[in-house]
Design an enzyme around this catalytic site. Structure first.
Site, PDB file in Angstrom:
ATOM      1  N   HIS A 125      38.445  26.414  77.545  1.00  0.00           N
ATOM      2  CA  HIS A 125      38.180  26.287  76.170  1.00  0.00           C
ATOM      3  C   HIS A 125      38.865  25.074  75.657  1.00  0.00           C
ATOM      4  O   HIS A 125      38.761  24.812  74.491  1.00  0.00           O
ATOM      5  CB  HIS A 125      39.040  27.625  75.524  1.00  0.00           C
ATOM      6  CG  HIS A 125      40.574  27.255  76.049  1.00  0.00           C
ATOM      7  ND1 HIS A 125      41.249  27.489  76.979  1.00  0.00           N
ATOM      8  CD2 HIS A 125      41.657  26.463  75.046  1.00  0.00           C
ATOM      9  CE1 HIS A 125      42.678  27.260  76.906  1.00  0.00           C
ATOM     10  NE2 HIS A 125      42.595  26.629  75.670  1.00  0.00           N
TER      11      HIS A 125
HETATM   12  C1  UD1 Z   1      44.321  26.662  70.881  1.00  0.00           C
HETATM   13  C2  UD1 Z   1      45.362  25.686  71.416  1.00  0.00           C
HETATM   14  C3  UD1 Z   1      45.548  25.841  72.971  1.00  0.00           C
HETATM   15  C4  UD1 Z   1      45.777  27.147  73.452  1.00  0.00           C
HETATM   16  C5  UD1 Z   1      44.212  28.012  72.735  1.00  0.00           C
HETATM   17  C6  UD1 Z   1      44.178  29.199  73.473  1.00  0.00           C
HETATM   18  C7  UD1 Z   1      45.816  24.000  69.788  1.00  0.00           C
HETATM   19  C8  UD1 Z   1      45.627  22.491  69.632  1.00  0.00           C
HETATM   20  N1  UD1 Z   1      45.219  24.402  70.882  1.00  0.00           N
HETATM   21  O1  UD1 Z   1      43.031  26.049  71.224  1.00  0.00           O
HETATM   22  O2  UD1 Z   1      46.769  24.896  73.130  1.00  0.00           O
HETATM   23  O3  UD1 Z   1      45.571  27.064  74.878  1.00  0.00           O
HETATM   24  O4  UD1 Z   1      44.355  27.861  71.557  1.00  0.00           O
HETATM   25  O5  UD1 Z   1      43.241  30.002  72.928  1.00  0.00           O
HETATM   26  O6  UD1 Z   1      46.493  24.734  69.252  1.00  0.00           O
HETATM   27  N2  UD1 Z   1      37.913  30.047  66.818  1.00  0.00           N
HETATM   28  C9  UD1 Z   1      37.309  31.224  66.426  1.00  0.00           C
HETATM   29  N3  UD1 Z   1      37.871  32.245  66.272  1.00  0.00           N
HETATM   30  C10 UD1 Z   1      39.351  32.610  66.776  1.00  0.00           C
HETATM   31  C11 UD1 Z   1      39.803  31.366  66.955  1.00  0.00           C
HETATM   32  C12 UD1 Z   1      39.128  30.152  67.198  1.00  0.00           C
HETATM   33  O7  UD1 Z   1      35.879  31.215  66.269  1.00  0.00           O
HETATM   34  O8  UD1 Z   1      39.602  33.491  66.704  1.00  0.00           O
HETATM   35  C13 UD1 Z   1      37.127  28.815  66.755  1.00  0.00           C
HETATM   36  C14 UD1 Z   1      37.526  28.073  65.845  1.00  0.00           C
HETATM   37  O9  UD1 Z   1      36.653  27.898  64.666  1.00  0.00           O
HETATM   38  C15 UD1 Z   1      37.539  26.500  66.732  1.00  0.00           C
HETATM   39  C16 UD1 Z   1      37.560  26.565  67.870  1.00  0.00           C
HETATM   40  O10 UD1 Z   1      37.650  28.382  68.176  1.00  0.00           O
HETATM   41  O11 UD1 Z   1      36.043  26.077  66.452  1.00  0.00           O
HETATM   42  C17 UD1 Z   1      38.878  26.443  68.547  1.00  0.00           C
HETATM   43  O12 UD1 Z   1      39.908  26.937  68.023  1.00  0.00           O
HETATM   44  P1  UD1 Z   1      41.097  26.228  67.823  1.00  0.00           P
HETATM   45  O13 UD1 Z   1      42.317  27.075  67.283  1.00  0.00           O
HETATM   46  O14 UD1 Z   1      41.227  24.960  67.109  1.00  0.00           O
HETATM   47  O15 UD1 Z   1      41.769  25.988  68.961  1.00  0.00           O
HETATM   48  P2  UD1 Z   1      41.658  26.531  70.666  1.00  0.00           P
HETATM   49  O16 UD1 Z   1      40.589  25.672  71.320  1.00  0.00           O
HETATM   50  O17 UD1 Z   1      41.610  27.969  70.492  1.00  0.00           O
END
Ligand code: UD1
Length: 361
Positions: free
Chosen positions: A197
């Protein structure tokens, strides 16, 4: 306590329970993770009380997400006047919670303090470094974390308490094993478990293609529960997976415990999953160039392999052949970290039953 992303729900479960025995607590969910299987499923399965506040910040660029959280958290803190704010790990929710509190003059306690990858390109490295420098109480899982803080001049308020994820595993493993096997899970020891991820792996098409190719080429089936970021990236690139790679929806925490402990090896770019593999006795190949969990490397339980398919295959082969053994308890403690944190926080607040949420009420 401020939470927002999946790994924080896992850590909040034992911690929030231990803290609630001693202090009043307001649990704030920033809404960074919002899909049911990334958020609510963890509250339900781990028996975490519903958040007192849900900020519904959702997805955005780093600056926009952190900025919205900062504004909303400041309002909650002004209203509830906590005597201490607890933040966990290294996500944008961690930094926003620490920054909002520090600017209001509220002491910050950071759980999982002192971890470093020394990779400045990782958003998580920025978040944890800044959070540590804003914190009054720094709860470190390992001696390395304590030493990392010392190297940056932080020695006051530092406590080595062990790892709260060890507490979570100990509190849930027996329950996880009593449940029916996760749907579609192959028989124990017949598969690899992978998770992907990290922004640096998933948002770079070349790296993602190489990583999926490596997983497809392993000699046994690989189960890959898909993080939404990864699902979106695969969709955007129109990638088709082949070979023995089995994609599935995100696993719940209890499913992960079973999947990790039954795997021949784990392949991951997650910090938490590296640790869970170590705790559960499963060898790990880390799909990054660095790790914060250097003790797992020193124990021979973990190999760094980046996104290079040949290196990844070699690391899996070596670990399967050498079958390393190690003691996770010596590194991460015996499941008492949350209790230690709660004890130290209540001591910091001056009395065993101090109200940490509403000063003067
Ligand atoms: C975040 C944390 C990371 C942690 C990870 C666990 C930061 C910078 N990163 O990364 O440290 O290890 O969480 O999962 O805070 N999305 C969905 N549904 C959700 C959540 C996210 O569709 O419920 C999508 C978002 O739209 C985005 C992507 O996933 O496009 C990434 O989500 P984001 O919260 O930015 O960071 P993670 O990669 O989850």
């Amino acid at each position: 306590m401020v939470v927002g992303a999946r790994p924080q729900f896992v850590k909040a479960a034992p911690l929030s329970r231990a803290l609630r025995r001693r202090v009043r607590q307001v649990l704030v969910h920033t809404g960074q993770h919002y899909d049911r299987d990334m958020s609510q499923a963890f509250f339900d399965e781990l028996g975490i009380p519903p958040p007192d506040r849900h900020l519904a910040v959702g997805s955005a660029s780093h600056g926009a997400m952190t900025g919205r959280m900062l504004e909303a958290l400041e309002a909650v803190m002004v209203e509830t006047r906590p005597r201490l704010v607890v933040v966990l790990g290294d996500t944008n929710s961690t930094l926003a919670g620490a920054l909002a509190a520090a600017k209001l003059g509220i002491p910050v306690a950071h759980v999982e303090a002192g971890l470093r990858s020394y990779d400045p390109a990782m958003p998580e490295e920025i978040n944890r470094r800044l959070t540590d420098h804003l914190s009054r109480l720094l709860f470190c899982p390992t001696p390395t974390a304590v030493a990392n803080l010392r190297a940056e001049g932080i020695t006051r308020g530092v406590h080595r308490v062990g790892d709260v994820m060890m507490d979570a595993v100990r509190q849930n493993l027996a329950r996880a094993r009593r449940r029916p096997r996760p749907p579609g899970a192959p028989a124990s020891r017949s598969y690899y478990l992978a998770t992907l991820h990290r922004q640096e792996n998933v948002d770079d098409p070349r790296r993602l293609t190489a990583l999926l190719g490596a997983l497809e080429s392993l000699p046994h089936p690989t189960v890959l529960p898909l993080h939404p970021r990864t699902r979106k990236a695969i969709g955007r690139l129109g990638l088709r997976t082949r070979g023995l790679l089995r994609l599935r929806a995100p696993a719940t925490y209890l499913e992960m415990l079973v999947l990790v402990s039954g795997a021949r090896a784990v392949l991951t770019d997650s910090g938490g999953v590296q640790k869970e593999a170590f705790i559960l006795g499963t060898p790990c190949v880390t799909l990054r160039e660095t790790t914060e969990w250097v003790e797992t490397l020193e124990a021979g339980a973990n190999r760094l392999a980046g996104a290079d398919p040949a290196r990844i295959r070699r690391a899996v082969r070596d670990l399967e052949r050498t079958r390393p053994r190690w003691s996770a308890g010596r590194v991460y403690g015996r499941g008492q970290a949350s209790e230690a944190v709660a004890r130290l926080i209540s001591r910091f607040l001056g009395s065993a039953r101090t109200d940490v949420t509403r000063r003067g009420r």
